[in-house]
Motif scaffolding. Sequence first.
Motif, PDB file in Angstrom:
ATOM      1  N   TYR A 110       0.837  -1.209   0.000  1.00 37.73           N
ATOM      2  CA  TYR A 110       0.000   0.000   0.000  1.00 37.73           C
ATOM      3  C   TYR A 110       0.871   1.258   0.000  1.00 37.73           C
ATOM      4  CZ  TYR A 110      -2.888   3.727   1.939  1.00 37.73           C
ATOM      5  OH  TYR A 110      -3.504   4.936   2.155  1.00 37.73           O
ATOM      6  N   ASP A 113       2.677   1.881  -3.329  1.00 39.34           N
ATOM      7  CA  ASP A 113       1.776   2.496  -4.315  1.00 39.34           C
ATOM      8  C   ASP A 113       1.684   3.999  -4.083  1.00 39.34           C
ATOM      9  OD1 ASP A 113       1.239   0.127  -5.565  1.00 39.34           O
ATOM     10  OD2 ASP A 113      -0.570  -0.295  -4.395  1.00 39.34           O
ATOM     11  N   SER A 127      -5.250   7.962  -9.553  1.00 36.03           N
ATOM     12  CA  SER A 127      -5.320   7.560  -8.143  1.00 36.03           C
ATOM     13  C   SER A 127      -6.226   8.439  -7.280  1.00 36.03           C
ATOM     14  CB  SER A 127      -3.910   7.574  -7.531  1.00 36.03           C
ATOM     15  OG  SER A 127      -3.324   8.865  -7.669  1.00 36.03           O
ATOM     16  N   SER A 129      -9.385   8.773  -7.090  1.00 37.69           N
ATOM     17  CA  SER A 129     -10.574   8.116  -6.519  1.00 37.69           C
ATOM     18  C   SER A 129     -10.232   7.372  -5.237  1.00 37.69           C
ATOM     19  CB  SER A 129     -11.198   7.156  -7.547  1.00 37.69           C
ATOM     20  OG  SER A 129     -10.251   6.167  -7.932  1.00 37.69           O
ATOM     21  N   ASP A 130      -9.083   6.700  -5.212  1.00 39.81           N
ATOM     22  CA  ASP A 130      -8.672   5.963  -4.008  1.00 39.81           C
ATOM     23  C   ASP A 130      -8.398   6.928  -2.855  1.00 39.81           C
ATOM     24  OD1 ASP A 130      -8.859   3.540  -5.343  1.00 39.81           O
ATOM     25  OD2 ASP A 130      -6.761   3.596  -5.999  1.00 39.81           O
ATOM     26  N   TYR A 131      -7.707   8.016  -3.161  1.00 40.30           N
ATOM     27  CA  TYR A 131      -7.416   9.009  -2.122  1.00 40.30           C
ATOM     28  C   TYR A 131      -8.714   9.631  -1.569  1.00 40.30           C
ATOM     29  CZ  TYR A 131      -2.313   9.209  -2.579  1.00 40.30           C
ATOM     30  OH  TYR A 131      -0.971   8.934  -2.541  1.00 40.30           O
ATOM     31  N   LEU A 133     -11.706   8.390  -1.511  1.00 40.26           N
ATOM     32  CA  LEU A 133     -12.450   7.445  -0.671  1.00 40.26           C
ATOM     33  C   LEU A 133     -11.848   7.374   0.730  1.00 40.26           C
ATOM     34  CD1 LEU A 133     -13.196   4.532  -3.191  1.00 40.26           C
ATOM     35  CD2 LEU A 133     -14.829   6.124  -2.165  1.00 40.26           C
ATOM     36  N   ASP A 134     -10.521   7.318   0.808  1.00 40.56           N
ATOM     37  CA  ASP A 134      -9.866   7.281   2.117  1.00 40.56           C
ATOM     38  C   ASP A 134     -10.137   8.571   2.896  1.00 40.56           C
ATOM     39  OD1 ASP A 134      -8.870   4.809   1.640  1.00 40.56           O
ATOM     40  OD2 ASP A 134      -6.864   5.488   1.026  1.00 40.56           O
TER      41      ASP A 134
END
Length: 369
Positions: A110, A113, A127, A129-131, A133-134
Amino acid sequence: MTKFFQNYTIGKRIFLHLCFWLVVLGMQFVVYQRIDFSNSWILFSKDVFSLLTIFYVTAYIIIPRWFIPGKFVLCILWLIFIYAWWSFLSYFAGILTLHYLSPGPRLANYIKDVEDQGIFGAFKPSSISDYLLDFIFLVALPLTVKIVQAFMLVRSSKMELELKNAELELNNVQLELAFLKYQINPHFLLNTLYSIYVLVSDRDERGGESMMRLSSIMVYLLHESNQPSIEISREFQLLKDYVELEKLRYSETVKIDLILSAENENCMLVPLIFFPFVENAFKHGPRLSASSGWISIRIVVKNDTVYMHVSNAYRELPKPENYVGGLGIENVRKRLELHYQDNYNLEIKSEEGVFSVNLVVTLLPEENP
């Protein structure tokens, strides 16, 4: 719970905040422990620090100064700032964990990445979208709670202000009503008492009857009119007594037509709604008309609706300097607005030597048993 918030002290506020953060940060702690029990403490500390600072700055500076006043552009800029700030903290916390600790394979992959995406990875299309969401998972619950609380506080403050304004308005109207009750035309009282004196001196049997009518009016004004609502029959009796006493003053020189009718004489309405208009007709009509005076009073209650029409002969005369008038009628307007709101229509006209008032009131269900 109600008793708890009635005395919301600093100690209680601290206690509630500690309980809240115990739950929120406990959830974050469990998530990180599942990833790597021994080597996730830097990332967890980063989230604790960033979440606490984001929450308290947003809650006590941004929301009251920008969000509630509607400065939404500044609020959006603030969201972008805290998102960027959190992402930078996440990047450096990941680098520290990777190089100074020994993270397990899952945590290490993780962090690698994150490192590969670079310090601006939170803004890259691949990236973001991942950030996001977190970030949303981290701040959504505490900020939503604070925003909802802010809305409730604003709503509560507005309601409290509206209630205070309504209470002040009601108090003002009650004071004006009290003034109205005690400001009955002193000329009417003086002339009526003189007329009764003459009748009594001449041993006219109307003297005793007139005294009883005057007494009935005073009892009504001093005592019965204090009630929120009163039977229409009692209001009608007030008008009858008043008109009969005025007839003593004007004798046959003024034509007076009085029609009072109600399908249900037990129906209730706000007291002293009609009286100011009737008194006004006698005050200005016979005395100021160019030709022979006349007054017409018609009040009918039918199908839960009150219809009032009062008119009189009228001649416009210059008003004295600093003249103050119309207090009784203005008081009626305010009481109609407070009690009946959209369920009434009041129309006052003066044209071609005739002054007329038309009032239509739809009685409330509780007023028409």
